[in-house]
Design a protein around this motif. Structure first.
Motif, PDB file in Angstrom:
ATOM      1  N   LEU A  59       0.821  -1.209   0.000  1.00 32.51           N
ATOM      2  CA  LEU A  59       0.000   0.000   0.000  1.00 32.51           C
ATOM      3  C   LEU A  59       0.856   1.260   0.000  1.00 32.51           C
ATOM      4  O   LEU A  59       0.587   2.203  -0.754  1.00 32.51           O
ATOM      5  CB  LEU A  59      -0.947   0.012   1.198  1.00 32.51           C
ATOM      6  N   GLU A  60       1.892   1.279   0.820  1.00 34.89           N
ATOM      7  CA  GLU A  60       2.761   2.463   0.874  1.00 34.89           C
ATOM      8  C   GLU A  60       3.452   2.660  -0.470  1.00 34.89           C
ATOM      9  O   GLU A  60       3.518   3.768  -0.982  1.00 34.89           O
ATOM     10  CB  GLU A  60       3.782   2.315   2.008  1.00 34.89           C
ATOM     11  N   ARG A  61       3.931   1.586  -1.067  1.00 31.39           N
ATOM     12  CA  ARG A  61       4.633   1.669  -2.355  1.00 31.39           C
ATOM     13  C   ARG A  61       3.712   2.118  -3.486  1.00 31.39           C
ATOM     14  O   ARG A  61       4.081   2.955  -4.303  1.00 31.39           O
ATOM     15  CB  ARG A  61       5.242   0.313  -2.701  1.00 31.39           C
ATOM     16  N   GLU A  62       2.489   1.565  -3.520  1.00 34.85           N
ATOM     17  CA  GLU A  62       1.584   1.826  -4.641  1.00 34.85           C
ATOM     18  C   GLU A  62       0.646   3.016  -4.439  1.00 34.85           C
ATOM     19  O   GLU A  62       0.290   3.690  -5.391  1.00 34.85           O
ATOM     20  CB  GLU A  62       0.748   0.571  -4.933  1.00 34.85           C
ATOM     21  N   LYS A  63       0.228   3.251  -3.186  1.00 35.03           N
ATOM     22  CA  LYS A  63      -0.799   4.267  -2.926  1.00 35.03           C
ATOM     23  C   LYS A  63      -0.368   5.351  -1.951  1.00 35.03           C
ATOM     24  O   LYS A  63      -1.098   6.312  -1.751  1.00 35.03           O
ATOM     25  CB  LYS A  63      -2.081   3.595  -2.410  1.00 35.03           C
ATOM     26  N   GLY A  64       0.741   5.152  -1.266  1.00 35.80           N
ATOM     27  CA  GLY A  64       1.247   6.174  -0.356  1.00 35.80           C
ATOM     28  C   GLY A  64       0.900   5.912   1.102  1.00 35.80           C
ATOM     29  O   GLY A  64       0.196   4.965   1.450  1.00 35.80           O
ATOM     30  N   THR A  65       1.408   6.799   1.927  1.00 39.60           N
ATOM     31  CA  THR A  65       1.279   6.605   3.372  1.00 39.60           C
ATOM     32  C   THR A  65      -0.153   6.738   3.879  1.00 39.60           C
ATOM     33  O   THR A  65      -0.501   6.117   4.882  1.00 39.60           O
ATOM     34  CB  THR A  65       2.187   7.587   4.132  1.00 39.60           C
ATOM     35  N   ARG A  66      -0.986   7.509   3.214  1.00 47.63           N
ATOM     36  CA  ARG A  66      -2.382   7.632   3.667  1.00 47.63           C
ATOM     37  C   ARG A  66      -3.120   6.298   3.558  1.00 47.63           C
ATOM     38  O   ARG A  66      -3.888   5.934   4.451  1.00 47.63           O
ATOM     39  CB  ARG A  66      -3.122   8.709   2.888  1.00 47.63           C
ATOM     40  N   ALA A  67      -2.892   5.594   2.474  1.00 52.30           N
ATOM     41  CA  ALA A  67      -3.529   4.284   2.304  1.00 52.30           C
ATOM     42  C   ALA A  67      -2.995   3.301   3.340  1.00 52.30           C
ATOM     43  O   ALA A  67      -3.759   2.527   3.925  1.00 52.30           O
ATOM     44  CB  ALA A  67      -3.283   3.757   0.895  1.00 52.30           C
ATOM     45  N   GLU A  68      -1.699   3.364   3.579  1.00 51.93           N
ATOM     46  CA  GLU A  68      -1.110   2.484   4.588  1.00 51.93           C
ATOM     47  C   GLU A  68      -1.684   2.800   5.973  1.00 51.93           C
ATOM     48  O   GLU A  68      -2.058   1.893   6.723  1.00 51.93           O
ATOM     49  CB  GLU A  68       0.407   2.647   4.607  1.00 51.93           C
ATOM     50  N   ALA A  69      -1.785   4.081   6.302  1.00 50.03           N
ATOM     51  CA  ALA A  69      -2.333   4.487   7.596  1.00 50.03           C
ATOM     52  C   ALA A  69      -3.794   4.074   7.737  1.00 50.03           C
ATOM     53  O   ALA A  69      -4.223   3.630   8.815  1.00 50.03           O
ATOM     54  CB  ALA A  69      -2.184   5.992   7.791  1.00 50.03           C
ATOM     55  N   ALA A  70      -4.565   4.173   6.661  1.00 50.22           N
ATOM     56  CA  ALA A  70      -5.971   3.763   6.706  1.00 50.22           C
ATOM     57  C   ALA A  70      -6.077   2.270   6.990  1.00 50.22           C
ATOM     58  O   ALA A  70      -6.941   1.831   7.767  1.00 50.22           O
ATOM     59  CB  ALA A  70      -6.667   4.105   5.392  1.00 50.22           C
ATOM     60  N   PHE A  71      -5.200   1.491   6.394  1.00 50.36           N
ATOM     61  CA  PHE A  71      -5.196   0.052   6.657  1.00 50.36           C
ATOM     62  C   PHE A  71      -4.847  -0.220   8.122  1.00 50.36           C
ATOM     63  O   PHE A  71      -5.524  -1.006   8.791  1.00 50.36           O
ATOM     64  CB  PHE A  71      -4.206  -0.661   5.733  1.00 50.36           C
ATOM     65  N   LEU A  72      -3.828   0.438   8.625  1.00 47.70           N
ATOM     66  CA  LEU A  72      -3.449   0.261  10.033  1.00 47.70           C
ATOM     67  C   LEU A  72      -4.582   0.675  10.967  1.00 47.70           C
ATOM     68  O   LEU A  72      -4.834   0.026  11.973  1.00 47.70           O
ATOM     69  CB  LEU A  72      -2.180   1.050  10.341  1.00 47.70           C
ATOM     70  N   ARG A  73      -5.294   1.724  10.601  1.00 47.24           N
ATOM     71  CA  ARG A  73      -6.426   2.184  11.403  1.00 47.24           C
ATOM     72  C   ARG A  73      -7.524   1.126  11.465  1.00 47.24           C
ATOM     73  O   ARG A  73      -8.187   0.957  12.490  1.00 47.24           O
ATOM     74  CB  ARG A  73      -6.965   3.494  10.834  1.00 47.24           C
ATOM     75  N   SER A  74      -7.709   0.383  10.379  1.00 49.44           N
ATOM     76  CA  SER A  74      -8.735  -0.664  10.359  1.00 49.44           C
ATOM     77  C   SER A  74      -8.413  -1.764  11.377  1.00 49.44           C
ATOM     78  O   SER A  74      -9.311  -2.391  11.912  1.00 49.44           O
ATOM     79  CB  SER A  74      -8.895  -1.251   8.957  1.00 49.44           C
ATOM     80  N   ILE A  75      -7.150  -1.953  11.653  1.00 54.04           N
ATOM     81  CA  ILE A  75      -6.753  -2.909  12.687  1.00 54.04           C
ATOM     82  C   ILE A  75      -7.031  -2.316  14.057  1.00 54.04           C
ATOM     83  O   ILE A  75      -7.618  -2.956  14.927  1.00 54.04           O
ATOM     84  CB  ILE A  75      -5.274  -3.304  12.533  1.00 54.04           C
ATOM     85  N   SER A  76      -6.636  -1.065  14.222  1.00 52.24           N
ATOM     86  CA  SER A  76      -6.858  -0.380  15.494  1.00 52.24           C
ATOM     87  C   SER A  76      -8.341  -0.292  15.839  1.00 52.24           C
ATOM     88  O   SER A  76      -8.727  -0.404  16.997  1.00 52.24           O
ATOM     89  CB  SER A  76      -6.239   1.021  15.438  1.00 52.24           C
ATOM     90  N   ASN A  77      -9.178  -0.120  14.817  1.00 53.62           N
ATOM     91  CA  ASN A  77     -10.627  -0.011  15.012  1.00 53.62           C
ATOM     92  C   ASN A  77     -11.313  -1.358  15.204  1.00 53.62           C
ATOM     93  O   ASN A  77     -12.522  -1.418  15.426  1.00 53.62           O
ATOM     94  CB  ASN A  77     -11.277   0.698  13.820  1.00 53.62           C
ATOM     95  N   GLY A  78     -10.561  -2.439  15.082  1.00 52.75           N
ATOM     96  CA  GLY A  78     -11.136  -3.762  15.296  1.00 52.75           C
ATOM     97  C   GLY A  78     -11.781  -4.382  14.078  1.00 52.75           C
ATOM     98  O   GLY A  78     -12.404  -5.438  14.178  1.00 52.75           O
ATOM     99  N   GLN A  79     -11.656  -3.758  12.912  1.00 50.12           N
ATOM    100  CA  GLN A  79     -12.226  -4.342  11.699  1.00 50.12           C
ATOM    101  C   GLN A  79     -11.443  -5.558  11.241  1.00 50.12           C
ATOM    102  O   GLN A  79     -11.986  -6.466  10.614  1.00 50.12           O
ATOM    103  CB  GLN A  79     -12.272  -3.299  10.582  1.00 50.12           C
ATOM    104  N   LEU A  80     -10.155  -5.537  11.532  1.00 48.47           N
ATOM    105  CA  LEU A  80      -9.276  -6.659  11.233  1.00 48.47           C
ATOM    106  C   LEU A  80      -8.679  -7.154  12.535  1.00 48.47           C
ATOM    107  O   LEU A  80      -8.386  -6.363  13.426  1.00 48.47           O
ATOM    108  CB  LEU A  80      -8.138  -6.240  10.294  1.00 48.47           C
TER     109      LEU A  80
END
Length: 118
Positions: A48-69
């Motif tokens: 995600l960071e390589r292809e879409k940038g840090t915002r996409a990577e952060a959004a993915f990490l947030r999904s873990i923090s939010n309990g979605q993953l």
């Protein structure tokens, strides 16, 4: 129970991905939390960071923090099974991340693996 591999997670995050729509749909119908092996986390973040940038990577990490993953840790037995799989499928080749998905799916008795690999 479904164990999630890298491909569908990246595709669901990337609206430009050809598999985006079907991966988002699968996520909608999969009971929560989505089970993700720890090695998959690293691979998804890298892609995600390589292809879409840090915002996409952060959004993915947030999904873990939010309990979605939900991250599934590796057990010692998973490492042993991963080693067997990597050696058995050396000509394929099957890397450590994919082997972790299979090892955890076997250990947890998962019904399915969400993957775009063939």
């Amino acid at each position: 129970m479904i164990i999630w591999d890298t491909g569908p997670l990246v595709a669901a995050t990337d609206a430009d991905d050809k598999d985006h729509k079907r991966c988002v749909e699968l996520m909608r119908y999969t009971p929560r939390p989505l089970l993700v092996p720890y090695p998959v986390l690293t691979e998804v973040c890298y892609l995600l960071e390589r292809e879409k940038g840090t915002r996409a990577e952060a959004a993915f990490l947030r999904s873990i923090s939010n309990g979605q993953l939900s991250l599934v840790p590796l057990a010692r037995s998973d490492i042993d099974r991963m080693t067997e799989l990597v050696e058995t499928y050396a000509d394929f080749p099957l890397g450590a991340v994919d082997a972790s998905v299979f090892a955890i799916a076997e250990r947890l008795g998962a019904d399915s693996i969400a993957t775009l690999d063939r």
